[in-house]
Design a protein around this motif. Structure first.
Motif, PDB file in Angstrom:
ATOM      1  N   ILE A 152      54.128 -47.595 -82.038  1.00 12.80           N
ATOM      2  CA  ILE A 152      52.691 -47.376 -82.101  1.00 12.80           C
ATOM      3  C   ILE A 152      52.370 -45.767 -81.726  1.00 12.80           C
ATOM      4  O   ILE A 152      51.764 -45.201 -82.710  1.00 12.80           O
ATOM      5  CB  ILE A 152      51.941 -48.296 -81.161  1.00 12.80           C
ATOM      6  N   LYS A 153      53.090 -45.267 -80.865  1.00 11.47           N
ATOM      7  CA  LYS A 153      52.867 -43.946 -80.435  1.00 11.47           C
ATOM      8  C   LYS A 153      53.252 -42.830 -81.629  1.00 11.47           C
ATOM      9  O   LYS A 153      52.595 -41.819 -81.725  1.00 11.47           O
ATOM     10  CB  LYS A 153      53.449 -43.468 -79.083  1.00 11.47           C
ATOM     11  N   GLU A 154      54.590 -43.347 -82.164  1.00  4.12           N
ATOM     12  CA  GLU A 154      55.047 -42.371 -83.186  1.00  4.12           C
ATOM     13  C   GLU A 154      54.156 -42.384 -84.240  1.00  4.12           C
ATOM     14  O   GLU A 154      53.999 -41.117 -84.856  1.00  4.12           O
ATOM     15  CB  GLU A 154      56.647 -42.962 -83.513  1.00  4.12           C
ATOM     16  N   LYS A 155      53.627 -43.581 -84.930  1.00  5.45           N
ATOM     17  CA  LYS A 155      52.751 -43.671 -85.712  1.00  5.45           C
ATOM     18  C   LYS A 155      51.456 -42.895 -85.512  1.00  5.45           C
ATOM     19  O   LYS A 155      51.099 -42.173 -86.295  1.00  5.45           O
ATOM     20  CB  LYS A 155      52.289 -45.208 -86.142  1.00  5.45           C
ATOM     21  N   LEU A 156      50.806 -42.982 -84.387  1.00  3.37           N
ATOM     22  CA  LEU A 156      49.712 -42.261 -84.159  1.00  3.37           C
ATOM     23  C   LEU A 156      49.913 -40.530 -83.975  1.00  3.37           C
ATOM     24  O   LEU A 156      49.124 -39.928 -84.414  1.00  3.37           O
ATOM     25  CB  LEU A 156      49.246 -42.554 -82.674  1.00  3.37           C
ATOM     26  N   SER A 157      51.162 -40.419 -83.571  1.00  4.74           N
ATOM     27  CA  SER A 157      51.392 -38.794 -83.317  1.00  4.74           C
ATOM     28  C   SER A 157      51.501 -38.381 -84.814  1.00  4.74           C
ATOM     29  O   SER A 157      51.008 -37.249 -85.112  1.00  4.74           O
ATOM     30  CB  SER A 157      52.882 -38.730 -82.684  1.00  4.74           C
ATOM     31  N   LYS A 158      52.266 -39.120 -85.864  1.00  9.08           N
ATOM     32  CA  LYS A 158      52.269 -38.644 -87.047  1.00  9.08           C
ATOM     33  C   LYS A 158      50.835 -38.497 -87.772  1.00  9.08           C
ATOM     34  O   LYS A 158      50.561 -37.545 -88.552  1.00  9.08           O
ATOM     35  CB  LYS A 158      53.059 -39.587 -88.086  1.00  9.08           C
ATOM     36  N   VAL A 159      49.931 -39.463 -87.561  1.00  5.30           N
ATOM     37  CA  VAL A 159      48.753 -39.384 -88.182  1.00  5.30           C
ATOM     38  C   VAL A 159      48.003 -38.131 -87.411  1.00  5.30           C
ATOM     39  O   VAL A 159      47.182 -37.455 -88.145  1.00  5.30           O
ATOM     40  CB  VAL A 159      47.897 -40.826 -87.711  1.00  5.30           C
ATOM     41  N   LEU A 160      47.994 -37.928 -86.328  1.00  5.37           N
ATOM     42  CA  LEU A 160      47.093 -37.114 -85.590  1.00  5.37           C
ATOM     43  C   LEU A 160      47.901 -35.216 -85.998  1.00  5.37           C
ATOM     44  O   LEU A 160      46.904 -34.533 -86.184  1.00  5.37           O
ATOM     45  CB  LEU A 160      47.246 -37.141 -84.165  1.00  5.37           C
ATOM     46  N   SER A 161      49.050 -35.302 -86.308  1.00  4.16           N
ATOM     47  CA  SER A 161      49.710 -34.278 -87.032  1.00  4.16           C
ATOM     48  C   SER A 161      49.183 -34.183 -88.226  1.00  4.16           C
ATOM     49  O   SER A 161      48.730 -32.805 -88.733  1.00  4.16           O
ATOM     50  CB  SER A 161      51.138 -34.427 -87.002  1.00  4.16           C
ATOM     51  N   THR A 162      49.067 -34.867 -89.127  1.00  4.41           N
ATOM     52  CA  THR A 162      48.802 -34.898 -90.575  1.00  4.41           C
ATOM     53  C   THR A 162      47.102 -34.172 -90.393  1.00  4.41           C
ATOM     54  O   THR A 162      46.842 -33.683 -91.191  1.00  4.41           O
ATOM     55  CB  THR A 162      48.650 -36.231 -91.185  1.00  4.41           C
ATOM     56  N   ILE A 163      46.293 -34.967 -89.774  1.00  4.26           N
ATOM     57  CA  ILE A 163      44.882 -34.622 -89.676  1.00  4.26           C
ATOM     58  C   ILE A 163      44.679 -33.158 -89.065  1.00  4.26           C
ATOM     59  O   ILE A 163      43.917 -32.204 -89.685  1.00  4.26           O
ATOM     60  CB  ILE A 163      44.337 -35.594 -88.471  1.00  4.26           C
ATOM     61  N   GLY A 164      45.615 -32.793 -88.173  1.00  9.43           N
ATOM     62  CA  GLY A 164      45.623 -31.329 -87.848  1.00  9.43           C
ATOM     63  C   GLY A 164      45.795 -30.310 -88.758  1.00  9.43           C
ATOM     64  O   GLY A 164      45.171 -29.420 -89.036  1.00  9.43           O
ATOM     65  N   LYS A 165      46.844 -30.931 -89.550  1.00 13.29           N
ATOM     66  CA  LYS A 165      47.204 -29.981 -90.669  1.00 13.29           C
ATOM     67  C   LYS A 165      46.294 -29.963 -91.858  1.00 13.29           C
ATOM     68  O   LYS A 165      45.821 -28.849 -92.583  1.00 13.29           O
ATOM     69  CB  LYS A 165      48.640 -30.224 -91.263  1.00 13.29           C
ATOM     70  N   GLU A 166      45.675 -30.998 -92.259  1.00 11.56           N
ATOM     71  CA  GLU A 166      44.788 -31.219 -93.138  1.00 11.56           C
ATOM     72  C   GLU A 166      43.476 -30.538 -92.916  1.00 11.56           C
ATOM     73  O   GLU A 166      42.675 -29.891 -93.744  1.00 11.56           O
ATOM     74  CB  GLU A 166      44.573 -32.693 -93.805  1.00 11.56           C
ATOM     75  N   MET A 167      43.067 -30.321 -91.666  1.00 10.29           N
ATOM     76  CA  MET A 167      41.819 -29.995 -91.297  1.00 10.29           C
ATOM     77  C   MET A 167      41.819 -28.459 -90.792  1.00 10.29           C
ATOM     78  O   MET A 167      40.700 -27.825 -90.532  1.00 10.29           O
ATOM     79  CB  MET A 167      41.060 -30.747 -90.091  1.00 10.29           C
ATOM     80  N   GLY A 168      43.215 -28.045 -90.714  1.00 10.57           N
ATOM     81  CA  GLY A 168      43.539 -26.737 -90.479  1.00 10.57           C
ATOM     82  C   GLY A 168      43.009 -26.351 -88.768  1.00 10.57           C
ATOM     83  O   GLY A 168      42.430 -25.363 -88.460  1.00 10.57           O
ATOM     84  N   LEU A 169      43.329 -27.526 -87.956  1.00 11.69           N
ATOM     85  CA  LEU A 169      43.164 -27.373 -86.516  1.00 11.69           C
ATOM     86  C   LEU A 169      44.265 -26.699 -85.998  1.00 11.69           C
ATOM     87  O   LEU A 169      45.477 -26.870 -86.268  1.00 11.69           O
ATOM     88  CB  LEU A 169      42.927 -28.871 -85.830  1.00 11.69           C
ATOM     89  N   ALA A 170      44.104 -25.948 -84.753  1.00 10.92           N
ATOM     90  CA  ALA A 170      45.271 -25.364 -84.238  1.00 10.92           C
ATOM     91  C   ALA A 170      46.008 -26.445 -83.173  1.00 10.92           C
ATOM     92  O   ALA A 170      47.147 -26.418 -83.143  1.00 10.92           O
ATOM     93  CB  ALA A 170      44.592 -23.986 -83.344  1.00 10.92           C
ATOM     94  N   PHE A 171      45.199 -27.450 -82.674  1.00  7.78           N
ATOM     95  CA  PHE A 171      45.788 -28.396 -81.905  1.00  7.78           C
ATOM     96  C   PHE A 171      44.738 -29.480 -81.915  1.00  7.78           C
ATOM     97  O   PHE A 171      43.684 -29.235 -82.250  1.00  7.78           O
ATOM     98  CB  PHE A 171      46.176 -27.976 -80.552  1.00  7.78           C
ATOM     99  N   VAL A 172      45.144 -30.708 -81.421  1.00  2.00           N
ATOM    100  CA  VAL A 172      44.333 -31.766 -80.990  1.00  2.00           C
ATOM    101  C   VAL A 172      44.470 -32.163 -79.672  1.00  2.00           C
ATOM    102  O   VAL A 172      45.709 -32.367 -79.078  1.00  2.00           O
ATOM    103  CB  VAL A 172      44.766 -32.881 -81.806  1.00  2.00           C
ATOM    104  N   ILE A 173      43.322 -31.999 -78.771  1.00  2.00           N
ATOM    105  CA  ILE A 173      43.458 -32.367 -77.344  1.00  2.00           C
ATOM    106  C   ILE A 173      43.359 -33.733 -76.953  1.00  2.00           C
ATOM    107  O   ILE A 173      42.468 -34.568 -77.647  1.00  2.00           O
ATOM    108  CB  ILE A 173      42.171 -31.543 -76.678  1.00  2.00           C
ATOM    109  N   ASN A 174      43.809 -34.495 -76.186  1.00  2.00           N
ATOM    110  CA  ASN A 174      43.890 -35.772 -75.712  1.00  2.00           C
ATOM    111  C   ASN A 174      42.897 -35.682 -74.744  1.00  2.00           C
ATOM    112  O   ASN A 174      43.082 -35.135 -73.548  1.00  2.00           O
ATOM    113  CB  ASN A 174      44.995 -36.368 -75.043  1.00  2.00           C
ATOM    114  N   THR A 175      41.630 -36.314 -74.526  1.00  2.00           N
ATOM    115  CA  THR A 175      40.650 -36.109 -73.674  1.00  2.00           C
ATOM    116  C   THR A 175      40.703 -37.232 -72.538  1.00  2.00           C
ATOM    117  O   THR A 175      39.770 -37.416 -71.918  1.00  2.00           O
ATOM    118  CB  THR A 175      39.320 -36.300 -74.348  1.00  2.00           C
TER     119      THR A 175
END
Length: 182
Positions: A132-155
């Motif tokens: 589950i965590k691996e899948k979520l990490s891949k999705v967040l990485s894809t979102i970061g790349k597609e949106m041009g984000l420097a990083f994604v913070i866990n709040t």
């Protein structure tokens, strides 16, 4: 020795000379490149995943099995202990000592079982959560790349008490959509 003294004098004279020289400072304003970042509650995303409900159901079933076994061995110990208390006045010393040793051994095994159960349950939970965590990490990485984000913070856990909405992007909805498409 003379060489060291000469070097020290030379360094001192250069230092004094530099202090007397007028130093011109050029005021340059450097602007850091604008960057965007994402933020999201990692635990909220995990709980929104259908795989999480399945994993927690499996974990709860395993937890219930361990709880049932713990209850069984506690009941067995209690029955033997009650029988020991009822007959202790009538037991010869050797039987009394033997029964006490048996009860002590059962008690120690029960404590060891509870401890081992906790360890095994923690391992099982980690193993269930790993994909589950691996899948979520891949999705967040894809979102970061597609949106041009420097990083994604866990709040989570107040790790980020303030996020500038002009620079930060809440990626929760995007992540949920992507997770549901996979």
């Amino acid at each position: 020795m003379k060489n060291i003294l000469l070097l020290a004098l030379l360094a001192l004279s250069l230092s004094l000379h530099a202090q007397n020289e007028e130093v011109k400072v050029v005021n340059t304003t450097m602007t850091a490149p604008e960057f965007k970042f994402g933020y999201v509650s990692y635990s909220a995303l995990i709980e929104a995943m259908p795989e999480y409900a399945t994993a927690m159901r499996r974990y709860t079933e395993l937890e219930e099995k361990y709880a049932a076994e713990t209850k069984r061995v506690e009941d067995e110990f209690n029955a033997k202990y009650e029988a020991f208390l009822e007959g202790q006045r009538d037991f010869p010393t050797s039987i009394l000592n033997k029964r006490q040793a048996e009860l002590q051994e059962i008690l120690e095994k029960n404590i060891a079982f509870k401890s081992e159960s906790k360890r095994l349950l923690a391992e099982a939970k980690a193993e269930l959560m790993k994909p589950i965590k691996e899948k979520l990490s891949k999705v967040l990485s894809t979102i970061g790349k597609e949106m041009g984000l420097a990083f994604v913070i866990n709040t989570d856990n107040d790790a980020c008490p303030y996020v500038d909405p002009q620079r930060g992007i809440n990626v929760y909805d995007t992540a949920v959509r992507m997770l549901n498409q996979l």
